[in-house]
Design a protein around this motif. Structure first.
Motif, PDB file in Angstrom:
ATOM      1  N   ALA A 186       0.689  -1.220   0.023  1.00 45.57           N
ATOM      2  CA  ALA A 186      -0.113  -0.052  -0.173  1.00 45.57           C
ATOM      3  C   ALA A 186       0.817   1.234   0.097  1.00 45.57           C
ATOM      4  N   ASN A 191       0.359   5.271   0.953  1.00 46.91           N
ATOM      5  CA  ASN A 191      -0.273   6.409   1.402  1.00 46.91           C
ATOM      6  C   ASN A 191       0.426   7.594   1.459  1.00 46.91           C
ATOM      7  N   THR A 234       0.513  11.151   3.434  1.00 42.81           N
ATOM      8  CA  THR A 234       0.112  11.616   4.714  1.00 42.81           C
ATOM      9  C   THR A 234       0.599  12.898   5.413  1.00 42.81           C
ATOM     10  N   PHE A 244      -0.690   0.939  13.629  1.00 43.92           N
ATOM     11  CA  PHE A 244      -1.710   1.888  13.295  1.00 43.92           C
ATOM     12  C   PHE A 244      -2.594   2.267  14.402  1.00 43.92           C
ATOM     13  N   TYR A 287       1.027  -5.348   9.783  1.00 47.82           N
ATOM     14  CA  TYR A 287       2.127  -5.157   8.649  1.00 47.82           C
ATOM     15  C   TYR A 287       2.992  -6.051   8.630  1.00 47.82           C
ATOM     16  N   TYR A 319       0.749   4.691  11.974  1.00 42.58           N
ATOM     17  CA  TYR A 319      -0.312   5.453  11.006  1.00 42.58           C
ATOM     18  C   TYR A 319      -1.662   5.580  11.594  1.00 42.58           C
ATOM     19  N   CYS A 353      -5.350   6.866  11.444  1.00 46.74           N
ATOM     20  CA  CYS A 353      -6.264   7.012  10.418  1.00 46.74           C
ATOM     21  C   CYS A 353      -7.463   8.024  11.059  1.00 46.74           C
ATOM     22  N   GLY A 380      -5.439   4.380   5.239  1.00 43.55           N
ATOM     23  CA  GLY A 380      -4.877   3.202   5.793  1.00 43.55           C
ATOM     24  C   GLY A 380      -5.577   2.203   6.712  1.00 43.55           C
ATOM     25  N   VAL A 407      -5.846  -2.075   6.115  1.00 40.60           N
ATOM     26  CA  VAL A 407      -4.687  -2.980   6.613  1.00 40.60           C
ATOM     27  C   VAL A 407      -5.337  -4.353   7.394  1.00 40.60           C
ATOM     28  N   ALA A 436       2.966  -1.212   4.120  1.00 44.57           N
ATOM     29  CA  ALA A 436       2.593   0.098   3.580  1.00 44.57           C
ATOM     30  C   ALA A 436       3.631   1.082   3.716  1.00 44.57           C
ATOM     31  N   SER A 486       4.475   5.238   3.633  1.00 44.62           N
ATOM     32  CA  SER A 486       3.685   6.530   3.599  1.00 44.62           C
ATOM     33  C   SER A 486       4.600   7.769   3.032  1.00 44.62           C
TER      34      SER A 486
END
Length: 261
Positions: free
Chosen positions: A83, A85, A87, A105, A134, A159, A161, A188, A192, A204, A206
């Motif tokens: 992924a 992202n 941010t 996250f 992850y 991360y 969100c 995210g 995930v 991921a 970022s």
């Protein structure tokens, strides 16, 4: 040796992958809705690409059909998902243009379908472990690829969100910082968590495009600023992805040769 396609999911600023050979667009129907994907090869490896917001960025983050995206990738034989992202930086030490390889996250969303296990059907209620949402092995591959091309990448970050599509308030960012947040984004999660439920390896990266609200008092967040950083940062991310896939293609080629000998 079966080559499972690599799934790539990206958002703002990443609407197509010019590196894909034999690219073809198709719709994939799932129990959660239809998803538009692009299939092709990259360094000879099969890839399935999804742009979260659509080619014209017409889908806001809180309306992205995350369940359909993950289900479609799994149905197409994807086992690993990368992924990308875009941010804001919660950590004041993060500069615009830096890349972070996420390892945790924090979900501050409120109105999203966040699970495949809603208690209905034969599956019933399922509680999925998120300790390594992850995937550590896939993260290591990304970090090694970054080292190979001399691209600095921050190893680890949380991360946070938010629902969006508005940007966060300074108070929300202060709250996220107190909880250990590194970057703030809008896409995210539950991506995930759904990948974990589906049994996919997910990692991921970022791209930080601005300081989050209040990190640098008096500096508003502007789309012009974000677009400027994207213009220089997106090629760095794509170079990292290119090296990751190239490394995987070499590894698979060696593995196939060894199996045939």
């Amino acid at each position: 040796m079966t080559l499972h396609p690599l799934g790539i999911i990206a958002g703002t600023g990443f609407y197509d992958l010019d590196a894909l050979d034999d690219a073809r667009h198709e719709g994939v129907d799932t129990a959660y809705g239809s998803v538009s994907v692009t299939r092709g090869t990259w360094h000879g490896q099969p890839v399935v690409f999804v742009t979260r917001h659509g080619a014209g960025h017409e889908v806001p983050p809180h309306r992205v059909n995350y369940r359909a995206i993950i289900r479609a990738l799994a149905d197409l034989g994807v086992r690993d998902v990368l992924a990308v992202n875009v941010t804001g930086g919660i950590d004041p030490d993060l500069e615009a243009g830096e890349i972070v390889c996420i390892d945790d996250f924090l979900d501050l969303t409120r109105r999203r379908e966040g699970t495949f296990h809603d208690g209905e059907g034969s599956g019933g209620v399922v509680h999925t472990d998120m300790t390594h949402a992850y995937d550590p092995v896939l993260r290591r591959e990304i970090l090694d690829a970054a080292t190979s091309i001399g691209q600095p990448v921050v190893d680890g970050g949380t991360y946070v969100c938010f629902d969006g599509p508005r940007f966060e308030s300074p108070a929300e960012i202060r709250l996220a910082a107190l909880a250990g947040g590194s970057v703030a984004g809008m896409t995210g999660v539950p991506e995930v968590t759904l990948a974990a439920e589906a049994g996919l390896r997910y990692a991921a990266v970022s791209l930080v495009v601005n300081p989050a609200a209040g990190v640098r008092p008096g500096e508003p967040i502007t789309m012009d600023e974000i677009s400027e950083v994207l213009a220089t940062g997106a090629p760095k991310v794509l170079a990292l992805v290119d090296e990751l896939i190239h490394t995987r293609s070499v590894f698979r080629s060696d593995d196939t040769d060894a199996s045939a000998s």
